[in-house]
Design an enzyme around this catalytic site. Structure first.
Site, short mmCIF file in Angstrom:
data_model
loop_
_atom_site.label_atom_id
_atom_site.label_comp_id
_atom_site.label_asym_id
_atom_site.label_seq_id
_atom_site.Cartn_x
_atom_site.Cartn_y
_atom_site.Cartn_z
N HIS A 21 0.86 -1.19 0.00
CA HIS A 21 0.00 0.00 0.00
C HIS A 21 0.89 1.24 0.00
O HIS A 21 1.32 1.71 1.05
CB HIS A 21 -0.91 -0.02 1.23
N HIS A 69 -9.40 0.97 -1.51
CA HIS A 69 -9.38 1.59 -0.19
C HIS A 69 -10.81 1.50 0.36
O HIS A 69 -11.76 1.88 -0.33
CB HIS A 69 -9.00 3.06 -0.29
N GLU A 86 -11.30 3.26 5.86
CA GLU A 86 -10.27 4.12 6.47
C GLU A 86 -11.04 5.17 7.27
O GLU A 86 -11.06 5.14 8.49
CB GLU A 86 -9.41 4.77 5.37
ZN LIG Z 1 -3.71 4.87 0.45
#
Ligand SMILES: [Zn+2]
EC number: 3.5.4.2
Length: 315
Positions: free
Chosen positions: A14, A194, A197
């Site tokens: 990542h 993603h 988060e």
């Molecule tokens: Zn990222």
């Protein structure tokens, strides 16, 4: 402990190449391309790196990326990152690049891709670092624009292994990109995204069920949903976690509150990554070191995290 962590063989899964643009290189490229910067010097730029959330970081990140203009610029950016990998015993990397960040300001897709790819190929030959490149769509833009980027990328299909999804998460759920991800899979590309988060666990469910991802980028909010936790443990779906990024962007107020080791001990396949190291205060080893200092990560846990990163490679 730092030296021991640094010597541990690792993979990085990542990493945004544009996010590895250090202030020194940013200034050097601005000078080479005769671009006036809003900051007087490297120190002034570094002091701007105090973010309250993902969006504040992204605003600065896109401003910084503007110095990248030529194939050589993209080569230099990627090469500088690979030298860091070499210094930290990262033996394999699967970096993201965001073509739309560049094509939207008039840089041709092939200029971006050729510079990056040549550096990765040279890195394999000269530094012994293997790679798989991931083309990432910007989720704050439309799916139609993602399709356009995908079409531009197709003549270079063999240069990358997967497509991903990044940028502003809130309000841009994975389902917005279901059709372009279907299209990518029909071309035998793998998918990652993603999710979780800043966004809720529902976004992780969507990424798994609708985008059919192989790996979850971040995913730290999975812990809020027990059924989801059970699934990612049962199916051993890897999470590419970025501890310094999470604290810099206030996903966790403090590293001592980070849940990565808790997830590791529950059997989640978590890995340690740097995300945008130039902006968040360190590369992979610094992320490992932060877990040791703030959470008391042991050498045995570090070994498992590093092994997870090698196991979770797409190629
Ligand atoms: Zn990222």
């Amino acid at each position: 402990m730092y030296d021991w962590l640094n010597a541990l063989p690792k993979a990085e899964l990542h990493l945004h190449l544009e996010g590895s643009l250090e202030p020194e290189l940013l200034f050097a490229l601005a000078e080479r391309n005769k671009i006036a910067l809003p900051w007087n010097d490297v120190e002034a730029l570094r002091s701007a790196y105090a973010f309250n959330n993902l969006q504040e970081f992204l605003d600065l990140y896109y401003a910084g990326a503007d110095v990248l203009r030529t194939e050589q610029d993209f080569y230099d950016l990627t090469w500088a990152y690979l030298l860091k990998c070499k210094a930290q015993n990262v033996i394999h990397t699967e970096p993201f690049f965001d073509p739309q960040t560049h094509t939207d300001r008039g840089i041709p897709f092939e200029v971006v891709l050729r510079g990056i790819k040549q550096a990765l190929v040279d890195g394999e030959k000269q530094l012994g670092i293997s790679h798989g490149l991931i083309l990432s769509f910007l989720r704050h833009l439309s799916e139609e624009e993602a399709f356009k980027t995908f079409e531009q990328a197709m003549p270079f299909r063999d240069a990358f292994i997967a497509v991903g999804l990044d940028s502003s998460e809130m309000g841009h759920p994975p389902r917005k990109f279901q059709r372009v991800f279907d299209k990518a899979r029909s071309e035998d590309l793998l998918t990652v995204a993603h999710a979780g988060e800043e966004g809720p666990p529902e976004y992780i469910w969507e990424a798994l069920d609708l985008l059919k991802i192989e790996r979850i980028d971040h995913g730290v909010r999975a812990i809020e949903d027990e059924r989801l936790m059970q699934r990612i443990i049962d199916e051993q779906i890897p999470l590419t976690v970025c501890p310094l990024s999470n604290t810099k962007l206030c996903v966790f107020d403090d590293m001592r509150q980070h849940n990565i080791l808790q997830m590791l001990e529950r059997g989640v396949k978590v890995t340690v990554n740097s995300d945008d190291p130039a902006y968040f205060g360190g590369y992979v080893t610094e992320n490992f070191a932060a877990l040791h200092h703030s959470l008391g990560m042991t050498q045995e846990q570090a070994k498992r995290l590093a092994q997870n990163s090698l196991d979770a490679r797409l190629v």
